[in-house]
Design an enzyme around this catalytic site. Structure first.
Site, PDB file in Angstrom:
ATOM      1  N   HIS A  65     -48.197  17.036  16.289  1.00  0.00           N
ATOM      2  CA  HIS A  65     -47.856  17.001  17.710  1.00  0.00           C
ATOM      3  C   HIS A  65     -48.089  15.608  18.301  1.00  0.00           C
ATOM      4  CE1 HIS A  65     -48.246  19.196  21.861  1.00  0.00           C
ATOM      5  NE2 HIS A  65     -47.243  18.348  21.826  1.00  0.00           N
ATOM      6  N   GLU A  68     -45.429  13.209  17.217  1.00  0.00           N
ATOM      7  CA  GLU A  68     -44.200  13.435  17.993  1.00  0.00           C
ATOM      8  C   GLU A  68     -44.269  12.650  19.306  1.00  0.00           C
ATOM      9  OE1 GLU A  68     -43.350  16.128  21.495  1.00  0.00           O
ATOM     10  OE2 GLU A  68     -44.031  17.373  19.823  1.00  0.00           O
ATOM     11  N   GLU A 145     -52.127   9.450  24.811  1.00  0.00           N
ATOM     12  CA  GLU A 145     -51.369  10.694  24.625  1.00  0.00           C
ATOM     13  C   GLU A 145     -52.259  11.914  24.427  1.00  0.00           C
ATOM     14  OE1 GLU A 145     -48.194  11.192  25.089  1.00  0.00           O
ATOM     15  OE2 GLU A 145     -47.826   9.077  25.463  1.00  0.00           O
ATOM     16  N   GLU A 152     -50.637  20.388  26.753  1.00  0.00           N
ATOM     17  CA  GLU A 152     -49.559  21.221  26.204  1.00  0.00           C
ATOM     18  C   GLU A 152     -50.143  22.317  25.319  1.00  0.00           C
ATOM     19  OE1 GLU A 152     -46.569  18.770  24.359  1.00  0.00           O
ATOM     20  OE2 GLU A 152     -46.215  17.667  26.204  1.00  0.00           O
TER      21      GLU A 152
END
Length: 173
Positions: A65, A68, A145, A152
């Site tokens: 993740h 990404e 990030e 999320e």
């Protein structure tokens, strides 16, 4: 294998005969091309990487993740959000025209790119090549990030998310 007179080993067609073109490149990349009338003068592109969170060990949880997310921060060719700036300069707004997601079994990058100007489609293919093989992983980008990825993850901890997680754990035993 048959079920109710249907041969389950038979290949399922991709769509109407002759509409979808597909193949495999020498590097193993499988591609599909299908013409669309809408959106006009746009190519809807997706790079599907056949790996997701299920391939991670417990210590690696979240790596797919965060990778990404890091793709949009920079690659070997694009740095310091130059990638997002380029995509926005051609009208590909973040979220609506450029996005990505990671699931248990895949990581998918999506771009909606104008094709009315020469070279833009080729540049978009180059961006996907960068996403596939040249994502830059810098400590400061990972830290930046981390909050977005954790948020999320928290949003996915509802009943549906917990059921999906239990499903994948059972499937991988």
């Amino acid at each position: 294998i048959e079920l109710a007179g249907t041969d389950l080993t038979k290949r399922i067609p991709l769509g109407p005969e002759g509409i979808i073109k597909h193949g495999v490149l020498s590097n193993g990349l499988t591609y599909y091309v299908r013409p669309n009338k809408k959106p006009l003068q746009r190519a809807a592109m997706a790079l599907v990487v056949k790996v997701g969170s299920v391939a991670e060990t417990e210590e690696e949880r979240g790596v797919a993740h965060i990778c990404e997310h890091l793709a949009f921060n920079g690659t070997e060719k694009y740095s310091n959000h130059d990638l997002v700036k380029f995509l926005e300069s051609i009208g590909a707004e973040f979220g609506a025209c450029q996005n990505a997601y990671t699931s248990a079994d895949e990581t998918v990058y999506e771009l909606l790119v104008p094709i009315d100007k020469p070279g833009l489609l080729e540049q978009a293919c180059g961006i996907f090549a960068e996403f596939a093989t040249r994502v830059a992983i810098k400590d400061e980008d990972v830290e930046r990030e981390r909050g977005a990825v954790l948020e999320e993850w928290r949003q996915g901890r509802d009943a549906r998310g917990r059921a999906a997680e239990a499903h994948w754990k059972l499937m991988m035993e």
